[in-house]
Every structure is written in C-alpha cells, then in structure tokens.
Design a protein around this motif. Structure first.
Motif, PDB file in Angstrom:
ATOM      1  N   ARG A  45       2.033  15.431  35.318  1.00 17.22           N
ATOM      2  CA  ARG A  45       2.803  14.338  35.923  1.00 17.22           C
ATOM      3  C   ARG A  45       3.847  14.951  36.848  1.00 17.22           C
ATOM      4  N   LEU A  46       4.252  14.201  37.845  1.00 19.89           N
ATOM      5  CA  LEU A  46       5.212  14.724  38.815  1.00 19.89           C
ATOM      6  C   LEU A  46       6.514  15.161  38.153  1.00 19.89           C
ATOM      7  N   SER A  47       6.924  14.460  37.101  1.00 20.67           N
ATOM      8  CA  SER A  47       8.174  14.807  36.420  1.00 20.67           C
ATOM      9  C   SER A  47       8.099  16.147  35.701  1.00 20.67           C
ATOM     10  N   GLU A  48       6.891  16.664  35.442  1.00 23.90           N
ATOM     11  CA  GLU A  48       6.714  17.933  34.735  1.00 23.90           C
ATOM     12  C   GLU A  48       6.613  19.132  35.673  1.00 23.90           C
ATOM     13  N   ILE A  49       6.499  18.900  36.972  1.00 23.13           N
ATOM     14  CA  ILE A  49       6.293  19.980  37.927  1.00 23.13           C
ATOM     15  C   ILE A  49       7.636  20.532  38.379  1.00 23.13           C
ATOM     16  N   GLN A  50       7.794  21.851  38.294  1.00 25.23           N
ATOM     17  CA  GLN A  50       9.051  22.501  38.626  1.00 25.23           C
ATOM     18  C   GLN A  50       9.127  22.963  40.082  1.00 25.23           C
ATOM     19  N   ARG A  51       8.035  22.926  40.804  1.00 24.45           N
ATOM     20  CA  ARG A  51       8.030  23.389  42.187  1.00 24.45           C
ATOM     21  C   ARG A  51       8.828  22.449  43.079  1.00 24.45           C
ATOM     22  N   HIS A  52       9.396  23.006  44.139  1.00 27.23           N
ATOM     23  CA  HIS A  52      10.174  22.216  45.093  1.00 27.23           C
ATOM     24  C   HIS A  52       9.259  21.482  46.071  1.00 27.23           C
ATOM     25  N   VAL A  53       8.192  22.151  46.510  1.00 22.66           N
ATOM     26  CA  VAL A  53       7.263  21.581  47.480  1.00 22.66           C
ATOM     27  C   VAL A  53       5.857  21.589  46.893  1.00 22.66           C
ATOM     28  N   LEU A  54       5.157  20.470  47.042  1.00 23.23           N
ATOM     29  CA  LEU A  54       3.772  20.354  46.602  1.00 23.23           C
ATOM     30  C   LEU A  54       2.876  20.380  47.831  1.00 23.23           C
ATOM     31  N   ARG A  55       1.759  21.090  47.747  1.00 21.75           N
ATOM     32  CA  ARG A  55       0.878  21.260  48.904  1.00 21.75           C
ATOM     33  C   ARG A  55      -0.563  21.023  48.497  1.00 21.75           C
ATOM     34  N   VAL A  56      -1.270  20.262  49.314  1.00 15.18           N
ATOM     35  CA  VAL A  56      -2.701  20.023  49.111  1.00 15.18           C
ATOM     36  C   VAL A  56      -3.370  20.085  50.479  1.00 15.18           C
ATOM     37  N   SER A  57      -4.583  20.623  50.506  1.00  7.62           N
ATOM     38  CA  SER A  57      -5.328  20.685  51.762  1.00  7.62           C
ATOM     39  C   SER A  57      -6.694  20.052  51.552  1.00  7.62           C
ATOM     40  N   CYS A  58      -7.353  19.736  52.662  1.00  4.47           N
ATOM     41  CA  CYS A  58      -8.674  19.128  52.615  1.00  4.47           C
ATOM     42  C   CYS A  58      -9.723  20.197  52.885  1.00  4.47           C
ATOM     43  N   ARG A  59     -10.741  20.246  52.046  1.00  2.00           N
ATOM     44  CA  ARG A  59     -11.817  21.213  52.236  1.00  2.00           C
ATOM     45  C   ARG A  59     -12.736  20.821  53.386  1.00  2.00           C
ATOM     46  N   ARG A  60     -12.684  19.567  53.765  1.00  2.00           N
ATOM     47  CA  ARG A  60     -13.550  19.075  54.838  1.00  2.00           C
ATOM     48  C   ARG A  60     -12.943  19.292  56.217  1.00  2.00           C
ATOM     49  N   CYS A  61     -11.749  18.770  56.429  1.00  2.00           N
ATOM     50  CA  CYS A  61     -11.150  18.828  57.763  1.00  2.00           C
ATOM     51  C   CYS A  61     -10.084  19.923  57.872  1.00  2.00           C
ATOM     52  N   GLU A  62      -9.805  20.607  56.770  1.00  2.94           N
ATOM     53  CA  GLU A  62      -8.847  21.712  56.724  1.00  2.94           C
ATOM     54  C   GLU A  62      -7.414  21.298  57.065  1.00  2.94           C
ATOM     55  N   ARG A  63      -7.124  20.024  56.888  1.00  2.00           N
ATOM     56  CA  ARG A  63      -5.765  19.516  57.094  1.00  2.00           C
ATOM     57  C   ARG A  63      -4.943  19.815  55.848  1.00  2.00           C
ATOM     58  N   THR A  64      -3.662  20.133  56.016  1.00  2.00           N
ATOM     59  CA  THR A  64      -2.767  20.412  54.899  1.00  2.00           C
ATOM     60  C   THR A  64      -1.630  19.404  54.901  1.00  2.00           C
ATOM     61  N   VAL A  65      -1.313  18.897  53.712  1.00  2.00           N
ATOM     62  CA  VAL A  65      -0.213  17.947  53.554  1.00  2.00           C
ATOM     63  C   VAL A  65       0.765  18.534  52.543  1.00  2.00           C
ATOM     64  N   GLU A  66       2.038  18.513  52.892  1.00  2.00           N
ATOM     65  CA  GLU A  66       3.105  18.966  51.988  1.00  2.00           C
ATOM     66  C   GLU A  66       4.063  17.818  51.749  1.00  2.00           C
ATOM     67  N   ILE A  67       4.624  17.793  50.556  1.00  2.00           N
ATOM     68  CA  ILE A  67       5.639  16.809  50.217  1.00  2.00           C
ATOM     69  C   ILE A  67       6.591  17.452  49.216  1.00  2.00           C
ATOM     70  N   GLN A  68       7.855  17.131  49.353  1.00  2.00           N
ATOM     71  CA  GLN A  68       8.815  17.622  48.363  1.00  2.00           C
ATOM     72  C   GLN A  68       8.598  16.860  47.066  1.00  2.00           C
ATOM     73  N   THR A  69       8.770  17.538  45.968  1.00  2.00           N
ATOM     74  CA  THR A  69       8.543  16.916  44.662  1.00  2.00           C
ATOM     75  C   THR A  69       9.454  15.712  44.470  1.00  2.00           C
ATOM     76  N   ALA A  70      10.695  15.811  44.907  1.00  2.00           N
ATOM     77  CA  ALA A  70      11.638  14.695  44.770  1.00  2.00           C
ATOM     78  C   ALA A  70      11.155  13.475  45.563  1.00  2.00           C
ATOM     79  N   ASP A  71      10.614  13.688  46.759  1.00  2.00           N
ATOM     80  CA  ASP A  71      10.089  12.582  47.552  1.00  2.00           C
ATOM     81  C   ASP A  71       8.851  11.968  46.908  1.00  2.00           C
TER      82      ASP A  71
END
Length: 113
Positions: A45-71
């Motif tokens: 759950r988001l409340s359990e994650i200690q990282r400041h920034v979360l990052r996910v990318s797409c294997r298809r289009c190779e786009r990367t999205v980042e979001i701050q955990t607080a946001d």
C-alpha cells in the motif's frame, strides 16, 4: 607429521551439491537487500512505501512516469496498492490504443532505484 594429522582431523570440504549451512542462509536473510523483492513492492500500500519518488515505465512504449509518494497518497489514498496506482498512471496517458481489450494499454515495468 603434525600437519598430516591436522588434515586427517579436518572435516571434508563441501561439494557443489552439498546443502549450505543454516548460518549462511541466516546471514543472507538478514542482509538489507533481501528485505523487499519487486513483487512484494508492487503489492504494498502507498502508506507502507518509504521511497520519496515512485517510478513505473511501460514495456511497450518505453514511457516512464514518476510521482512523489506524498502526491500519490493525496490523489489515490493511503490504502491504494502501488501496482494499481502505477497502472492508472500509465493508462491515463496511454497512446497504445488498438480497440482490442487484450492489446490495449501499457504494460508496467516497476523500477527500483
């Protein structure tokens, strides 16, 4: 003669197929790097994650999205699973639309720092 006597008393060396001692596995599991696997991180759950920034990318289009955990917590709630939030972040701006349900959308690849 003393050296030869010591060699006889020494336990035989473990072969490649011999099981590893329990002390070895204890030290491996106590290592900080063994704390969380990628699969476990996706299920948190988001409340359990200690990282400041979360990052996910797409294997298809190779786009990367980042979001701050607080946001992410503010937008999706503290109880939201990271894998669901990541999929929504990618799907909100997905350009891979074919009209077929099986092929539509992005394929998330969770990145670890």
């Amino acid at each position: 003669m003393a050296a030869e006597a010591d060699r006889r008393r020494a336990p035989p060396a473990a072969g490649p197929d011999a099981p590893l001692p329990a002390e070895y596995w204890e030290s491996v599991l106590k290592d900080a790097r063994a704390g969380t696997t990628g699969a476990q991180m996706r299920q948190r759950r988001l409340s359990e994650i200690q990282r400041h920034v979360l990052r996910v990318s797409c294997r298809r289009c190779e786009r990367t999205v980042e979001i701050q955990t607080a946001d992410a917590v503010r937008l999706y709630g503290a109880n939201a699973l990271w894998k669901d939030v990541a999929q929504r972040l990618l799907d909100n701006t997905c350009r891979q639309r074919t009209g077929r349900h099986e092929e539509d959308g992005c394929w998330p690849a969770f990145e670890t720092p």
